[in-house]
Motif scaffolding. Structure first.
Motif, PDB file in Angstrom:
ATOM      1  N   PHE A 102      32.370  23.907  35.347  1.00 39.19           N
ATOM      2  CA  PHE A 102      33.073  23.951  34.059  1.00 39.19           C
ATOM      3  C   PHE A 102      33.188  25.389  33.539  1.00 39.19           C
ATOM      4  CE2 PHE A 102      31.626  19.595  34.426  1.00 39.19           C
ATOM      5  CZ  PHE A 102      32.765  18.892  34.061  1.00 39.19           C
ATOM      6  N   LYS A 112      27.549  11.334  40.606  1.00 37.68           N
ATOM      7  CA  LYS A 112      27.649  12.779  40.373  1.00 37.68           C
ATOM      8  C   LYS A 112      29.018  13.286  39.955  1.00 37.68           C
ATOM      9  CE  LYS A 112      25.961  14.075  44.434  1.00 37.68           C
ATOM     10  NZ  LYS A 112      25.365  14.921  45.486  1.00 37.68           N
ATOM     11  N   SER A 123      30.937  21.789  46.116  1.00 36.25           N
ATOM     12  CA  SER A 123      29.961  20.814  45.614  1.00 36.25           C
ATOM     13  C   SER A 123      30.560  19.867  44.585  1.00 36.25           C
ATOM     14  CB  SER A 123      28.795  21.562  44.972  1.00 36.25           C
ATOM     15  OG  SER A 123      29.216  22.153  43.756  1.00 36.25           O
ATOM     16  N   ARG A 147      29.458  27.302  40.460  1.00 33.39           N
ATOM     17  CA  ARG A 147      30.370  27.311  39.323  1.00 33.39           C
ATOM     18  C   ARG A 147      30.552  25.880  38.818  1.00 33.39           C
ATOM     19  NH1 ARG A 147      34.399  31.129  37.717  1.00 33.39           N
ATOM     20  NH2 ARG A 147      33.082  32.546  38.894  1.00 33.39           N
ATOM     21  N   GLY A 187      30.961  12.282  37.429  1.00 36.28           N
ATOM     22  CA  GLY A 187      31.272  12.257  35.991  1.00 36.28           C
ATOM     23  C   GLY A 187      32.591  11.581  35.686  1.00 36.28           C
ATOM     24  N   GLN A 207      24.216   9.380  30.485  1.00 34.67           N
ATOM     25  CA  GLN A 207      25.514  10.039  30.602  1.00 34.67           C
ATOM     26  C   GLN A 207      26.478   9.573  29.509  1.00 34.67           C
ATOM     27  OE1 GLN A 207      28.315   9.003  33.945  1.00 34.67           O
ATOM     28  NE2 GLN A 207      27.634  10.954  34.733  1.00 34.67           N
ATOM     29  N   THR A 253      22.256  16.786  37.985  1.00 36.32           N
ATOM     30  CA  THR A 253      23.322  16.192  38.785  1.00 36.32           C
ATOM     31  C   THR A 253      23.910  14.933  38.157  1.00 36.32           C
ATOM     32  OG1 THR A 253      21.693  14.977  40.082  1.00 36.32           O
ATOM     33  CG2 THR A 253      22.460  17.050  40.988  1.00 36.32           C
ATOM     34  N   GLN A 284      33.238  17.516  39.603  1.00 38.62           N
ATOM     35  CA  GLN A 284      33.018  17.072  38.224  1.00 38.62           C
ATOM     36  C   GLN A 284      33.842  17.897  37.224  1.00 38.62           C
ATOM     37  OE1 GLN A 284      29.129  17.883  36.147  1.00 38.62           O
ATOM     38  NE2 GLN A 284      28.807  15.726  36.507  1.00 38.62           N
ATOM     39  N   THR A 285      33.933  19.183  37.511  1.00 38.63           N
ATOM     40  CA  THR A 285      34.652  20.064  36.580  1.00 38.63           C
ATOM     41  C   THR A 285      36.112  19.647  36.412  1.00 38.63           C
ATOM     42  OG1 THR A 285      33.197  21.918  37.119  1.00 38.63           O
ATOM     43  CG2 THR A 285      35.352  22.465  36.175  1.00 38.63           C
ATOM     44  N   PHE A 292      29.628  19.877  41.624  1.00 46.89           N
ATOM     45  CA  PHE A 292      29.849  20.630  40.386  1.00 46.89           C
ATOM     46  C   PHE A 292      31.330  20.984  40.263  1.00 46.89           C
ATOM     47  CE2 PHE A 292      25.314  21.518  41.256  1.00 46.89           C
ATOM     48  CZ  PHE A 292      24.798  20.950  40.105  1.00 46.89           C
ATOM     49  N   GLY A 346      36.309  30.775  41.883  1.00 47.41           N
ATOM     50  CA  GLY A 346      34.846  30.785  41.831  1.00 47.41           C
ATOM     51  C   GLY A 346      34.178  29.467  42.170  1.00 47.41           C
ATOM     52  N   TYR A 347      34.951  28.409  42.352  1.00 46.75           N
ATOM     53  CA  TYR A 347      34.327  27.107  42.621  1.00 46.75           C
ATOM     54  C   TYR A 347      34.065  26.913  44.104  1.00 46.75           C
ATOM     55  CZ  TYR A 347      34.951  25.899  37.803  1.00 46.75           C
ATOM     56  OH  TYR A 347      34.838  25.899  36.442  1.00 46.75           O
ATOM     57  N   ASP A 348      33.000  26.150  44.402  1.00 45.49           N
ATOM     58  CA  ASP A 348      32.612  25.895  45.786  1.00 45.49           C
ATOM     59  C   ASP A 348      32.953  24.449  46.166  1.00 45.49           C
ATOM     60  OD1 ASP A 348      30.594  24.321  44.667  1.00 45.49           O
ATOM     61  OD2 ASP A 348      29.106  25.926  44.811  1.00 45.49           O
TER      62      ASP A 348
END
Lengths: 279, 279
Positions: B14, A66, A259, B12, A68, B264, B65, A264-265, A261, A255-257
């Motif tokens: 990227f 997950k 997770s 959130r 990336g 991916q 994910t 990965q960002t 996500f 704004g990011y949590d």
């Protein structure tokens, strides 16, 4: 020490190989699973290594699938190693809570019952697993960096500050930054290391930062909308870093949590950060 | 048709938002979960849309994910939609096999018992879900592309060849390319559509390619080490594409298997492919 291991899977990924392996650990007394991503460059030479330590409830698999990270590691010519977060199995002590016992090793060597026989993740991650991977994969022992997420960010920071000559770069995503003062920490450090806080000092990034810091620059990313801010205590670590004049970069990401996500960002930034420092 | 939906999560990612939503589908007669990734650009204007259809056993979650798509979608300013692969729930017919029933809708509207009441994924993906998302998110109805993996690649290709005026770009990762002639297809099409192969013709990419093709270019990626090559039958589709002189690119990717590590690896190429064609 045995250096034997078995291959559970290998998948081509961005021109390299994402492998999952298992070996019998002497540190934990259990079978341990870990993942290694080798970039295409590893076919020709030993490549730098970035250790990625995962958070509560995770195994070797979460970041592998997950985060990336492989695309950036392939581009940078850097390997990734994803250890598990604790010993596991029927004979291993556990707790019903998600944040103690299996899946929650906290990167310490437990001294207290019932954890002491198996929960030796500090030794495992810093000594045993390195011996195994440097003897079996095309990895440059002299170019190691370390990062991690949440409990794994805690592990990365405490390990890097303890062995700065070995880990030449360090970063963290939303680390548990001050476990001695958090419900993510007090319970676990008491269980694994006992109630005497003197035994905890080597396992709290904020305390280590105050006492010794890190000779290079440190990169921290933390989301402003992280649902666990009260447990992570980024302000304690940021205060200690700035108070010490520690070189580095502490980024609060709007704004990011908590997770993947979020992880990965910012993964590309972290891999670039390590790559620049591992040469 | 109801356009109501509820938000299950928003993270959130990227700079944009990865959301997961649920609504009551009239097509399937069940609650359906789907995911939408909105790039930062969607705050300012309606953005192009790439539909991503998943494979056997998957839900909306797998690609969301594990495909690493958000970073490229954010950069390109394109939205992603990840539908589920079938209706689900206690009142919905199922089969013990992983490749029939729940998690295996095959993107058809079933006409046979016991599947007909709920298994209407063709209508759901091509009509009902589009109405919902175009009425509720900043998406440009005139800039839609479609892609997918395995069973979802089958769905993407058959849908694009059926509605080429609507889907202005199409690609697929390791699609089930000739289900009429495969154990990944014969069983399911018989179960859902009956034994008369005339009813299958609209749901076989190789047959559709022979009969009508697609007015634009098609991108296909297929790993040479895919463990399901005998079931996917890429050679049938490649033969039909070249036989028809269909514009496009059929890539056999050396050493890659059927996993998301493969997906991916080539996701950036696919998103770029769609972005260039959706303007």
């Amino acid at each position: 020490m045995t250096l034997a291991y078995e291959t559970l899977s290998e998948n081509r990924s961005f021109g390299g190989i994402q492998g999952v392996y298992r070996h019998q650990s002497q540190a934990t007394g259990t079978a341990m699973t870990f993942a290694v991503y080798l970039p295409p460059e590893a076919r020709n030479r030993k490549v730098p290594v970035l250790w990625y330590l995962s958070g509560l409830t995770c195994t070797h698999e979460n970041a592998m699938t997950k985060a990336g990270a492989q695309e950036w590691a392939a581009e940078a010519g850097i390997a990734l190693i994803f250890p598990d977060t604790s010993p596991r199995g029927e004979g291993v002590a556990d707790d019903p809570a998600y944040d103690l016992g299996q899946g929650a090793g906290f990167y310490v060597d437990a001294t207290e019952a019932p954890w002491a026989p198996h929960f030796r993740m500090w030794h495992y991650v810093t000594h045993e697993l390195p011996e195994l991977v440097f003897n079996n994969f095309a990895l440059d022992r002299d170019a190691q960096g370390i990062t991690g997420h949440s409990m794994g960010g805690h592990g990365a920071l405490t390990i890097a500050m303890t062995f700065p000559e070995r880990y030449k770069s360090v970063s963290a995503f939303a680390p548990i930054a001050n476990p001695s003062e958090s419900d993510w920490g007090r319970k676990q450090l008491t269980a694994y290391l006992g109630a005497d806080k003197a035994a905890w000092r080597g396992h709290d990034s904020t305390l280590l930062m105050r006492e010794r810091g890190y000779p290079g620059e440190i990169l921290i990313d933390q989301g402003t909308d992280d649902q666990f801010l009260d447990l992570l205590k980024p302000e304690a670590l940021a205060h200690a870093m700035t108070g010490r004049r520690q070189p580095g970069c502490f980024r609060m990401q709007q704004g990011y949590d908590h997770s993947y996500f979020f992880v990965q960002t910012f993964m590309a930034d972290h891999i670039q950060w390590h790559t620049e420092r591992l040469g």
